[in-house]
Design a protein around this motif. Structure first.
Motif, short mmCIF file in Angstrom:
data_model
loop_
_atom_site.label_atom_id
_atom_site.label_comp_id
_atom_site.label_asym_id
_atom_site.label_seq_id
_atom_site.Cartn_x
_atom_site.Cartn_y
_atom_site.Cartn_z
N VAL A 290 0.83 -1.20 0.00
CA VAL A 290 0.00 0.00 0.00
C VAL A 290 0.87 1.26 0.00
N SER A 291 1.93 1.26 0.79
CA SER A 291 2.82 2.41 0.87
C SER A 291 3.47 2.72 -0.48
N ASN A 292 3.93 1.68 -1.16
CA ASN A 292 4.57 1.86 -2.46
C ASN A 292 3.59 2.40 -3.49
N ARG A 293 2.37 1.84 -3.49
CA ARG A 293 1.37 2.31 -4.46
C ARG A 293 0.95 3.75 -4.15
N ALA A 294 0.78 4.07 -2.88
CA ALA A 294 0.38 5.42 -2.49
C ALA A 294 1.43 6.43 -2.93
N GLY B 60 -0.42 16.90 -11.66
CA GLY B 60 -1.71 17.39 -12.14
C GLY B 60 -2.78 16.34 -12.31
N ASP B 61 -2.47 15.07 -12.04
CA ASP B 61 -3.46 14.00 -12.15
C ASP B 61 -4.31 13.99 -10.87
N LYS B 62 -5.47 14.67 -10.94
CA LYS B 62 -6.31 14.81 -9.74
C LYS B 62 -6.85 13.47 -9.25
N LYS B 63 -7.17 12.59 -10.20
CA LYS B 63 -7.71 11.27 -9.81
C LYS B 63 -6.64 10.48 -9.04
N ALA B 64 -5.41 10.54 -9.53
CA ALA B 64 -4.33 9.84 -8.85
C ALA B 64 -4.10 10.43 -7.46
N GLY B 65 -4.20 11.73 -7.37
CA GLY B 65 -4.02 12.38 -6.08
C GLY B 65 -5.08 11.97 -5.07
N ALA B 66 -6.32 11.85 -5.54
CA ALA B 66 -7.42 11.44 -4.66
C ALA B 66 -7.24 10.00 -4.19
N MET B 67 -6.80 9.14 -5.11
CA MET B 67 -6.58 7.74 -4.74
C MET B 67 -5.39 7.61 -3.80
N ALA B 68 -4.39 8.47 -3.97
CA ALA B 68 -3.25 8.44 -3.07
C ALA B 68 -3.67 8.81 -1.65
N ALA B 69 -4.57 9.79 -1.55
CA ALA B 69 -5.07 10.20 -0.23
C ALA B 69 -5.86 9.06 0.42
N TRP B 70 -6.65 8.37 -0.39
CA TRP B 70 -7.43 7.25 0.13
C TRP B 70 -6.52 6.11 0.59
N LEU B 71 -5.48 5.83 -0.20
CA LEU B 71 -4.53 4.81 0.20
C LEU B 71 -3.76 5.23 1.45
N GLY B 72 -3.59 6.53 1.63
CA GLY B 72 -2.94 7.02 2.84
C GLY B 72 -3.77 6.65 4.07
N GLU B 73 -5.10 6.70 3.95
CA GLU B 73 -5.97 6.30 5.05
C GLU B 73 -5.83 4.80 5.33
N LEU B 74 -5.76 4.00 4.26
CA LEU B 74 -5.57 2.56 4.42
C LEU B 74 -4.20 2.26 5.03
N GLU B 75 -3.20 3.00 4.60
CA GLU B 75 -1.85 2.80 5.14
C GLU B 75 -1.82 3.09 6.64
N ALA B 76 -2.51 4.15 7.05
CA ALA B 76 -2.57 4.49 8.48
C ALA B 76 -3.29 3.40 9.26
N HIS B 77 -4.35 2.86 8.66
CA HIS B 77 -5.13 1.79 9.28
C HIS B 77 -4.25 0.56 9.51
N LEU B 78 -3.51 0.16 8.48
CA LEU B 78 -2.62 -0.99 8.60
C LEU B 78 -1.49 -0.69 9.59
N GLY B 79 -1.04 0.55 9.60
CA GLY B 79 0.05 0.93 10.49
C GLY B 79 -0.32 0.84 11.96
N GLU B 80 -1.62 0.82 12.24
CA GLU B 80 -2.09 0.65 13.61
C GLU B 80 -2.23 -0.82 13.99
N GLY B 81 -1.77 -1.71 13.08
CA GLY B 81 -1.84 -3.13 13.35
C GLY B 81 -3.19 -3.75 13.06
N LYS B 82 -4.00 -3.07 12.25
CA LYS B 82 -5.33 -3.56 11.90
C LYS B 82 -5.30 -4.18 10.51
N ASN B 83 -6.08 -5.25 10.32
CA ASN B 83 -6.08 -5.89 9.01
C ASN B 83 -6.97 -5.14 8.02
N ALA B 84 -6.77 -5.42 6.73
CA ALA B 84 -7.51 -4.72 5.68
C ALA B 84 -8.99 -5.10 5.68
#
Length: 369
Positions: free
Chosen positions: A138-142, A152-176
């Motif tokens: 997740v970190s590499n893809r984000a 300038g790719d707004k869609k990519a930026g939005a998905m990166a932000a969403w993956l950042g939330e998933l990365e934080a979730h996993l970083g807390e030791g929680k499964n996907a």
């Protein structure tokens, strides 16, 4: 559809696999006995199919099947390649769901890789390694999407932000699996599927106990109770099983197995319960076809409509689908397995293209060639 049998070394994975498939997978009292994954296909127990085969005295009975993979034992550091880590994680990634075998029996005759029995510690050891592997992906893809977002790719930026939330979730030791996201968002759902995260896969816990535990009462086994509580917290199933006993009775005749179950005071083996639970975990159901020539259980995903179910039999059935003649197995049983009674009560239905097939439907399809 494939389920991976995972767990720490020496918890009973290969013994359970032997019982499931009667395939003779190597089993020994040392870590990494299983190096290459053993694969086996097992029939899903279905008394409904058995009854239809009995009624018709059928020439052939074909049950639904599930594929199981016995994957090498995991140790701490697998996410960094320790032990057989990279091979282990790659094998899990190819599976649709996970059967996590957890040791719930005491005794010193079988060495525990961690030095003592503690099922919750064992679960957390594997969870941690799977989460760390997912976190790296997740970190590499984000990072890549964030870089594209800066150009300038707004869609990519939005998905990166969403993956950042998933990365934080996993970083807390929680499964996907516990990460809440909008499954109706096609882009998020597609990316989650593409990532193939290990901890996003559905899981069943197989609590491996001794025969004494089964005889004395599972409620008296604190290890099993701990695993059951952990599974309940995750919304997962926990199936009690004695892998060694299941392996010992794998070659029994149906009559011998029935007598054994009666002596133990149970209705079904832990193995049968595990196979059925695995089938459900994959979101699968069976519809039935019957006749003298063959009685068969056909595997489909829950929610499948009649034409697509017909296509499981033959592609021509789906292309030329006209209608389906349907009787639920429950209605058939309630009519004392007499089709004339079923028809007299109007319980044989004609269904069209929008009909969603139900588990246990007995179906005859009408189609154009």
């Amino acid at each position: 559809m494939k389920l991976g049998i995972v767990g720490l070394p020496n918890v009973g994975k290969s013994t359970l696999f032997n019982a499931i498939t009667n395939a003779g997978a190597q089993s020994a009292n040392y870590p990494f006995c299983t190096i290459e994954p053993n694969v086996g296909v097992v029939a899903v127990p279905d008394p409904r199919l058995d009854k239809l085969a009995e009624i018709w005295d059928t020439n052939k009975k074909t049950p639904a099947v599930v594929e199981f993979v016995d994957i090498a034992g995991l140790v701490k550091g697998a996410s960094r390649g320790e032990g057989l880590g990279n091979k282990f994680l790659g094998n899990i990634r190819e599976c649709d769901a996970i059967v996590h075998v957890v040791r719930c029996f005491d005794g010193t005759d079988i060495v525990h890789v961690e030095g003592g029995v503690d099922p919750i510690r064992d679960i957390e050891t594997i969870d941690t390694e799977l989460i760390l592997s997912d976190l790296e992906i997740v970190s590499n893809r984000a990072a890549r999407l964030a870089k594209a977002g800066k150009t300038g790719d707004k869609k990519a930026g939005a998905m990166a932000a969403w993956l950042g939330e998933l990365e934080a979730h996993l970083g807390e030791g929680k499964n996907a699996r516990s990460f809440a996201f909008d499954e109706e968002d096609e882009e998020q759902a597609a990316l989650m599927k593409e990532l193939g995260l290990l901890t996003a896969k559905p899981v069943i816990y197989a609590a491996n106990m001794s025969e004494d535990d089964l005889m004395d009462g599972m409620e008296n086994n604190p290890h099993y109770q701990a695993v059951r509580a952990r599974a309940a917290e995750e919304g997962a199933e926990c199936i009690p099983i004695c892998a060694k006993t299941e392996e010992d009775i794998a070659d029994y005749t149906p009559e011998e197995k029935k007598a054994f179950l009666a002596e133990m005071g149970i209705e079904a083996t832990g193995l049968d319960n595990l196979i059925r639970a695995s089938y459900r975990l994959l979101g699968l159901i069976s519809f039935l076809t019957d006749g003298k020539k063959e009685c068969r259980a056909w595997t489909i995903r829950r929610g499948t409509k009649a034409p697509q179910a017909a296509g499981k039999i033959h592609s021509d059935f789906e292309r030329g689908f006209i209608r389906a003649s349907v009787v639920s197995y429950a209605d058939f049983a309630a009519c004392d397995y007499n089709m004339a009674t079923v028809k007299a009560k109007g319980q044989q239905r004609t269904e069209g293209k929008e009909y969603v097939v139900q588990d246990g439907d007995i179906i005859e399809f009408l189609f154009n060639v």
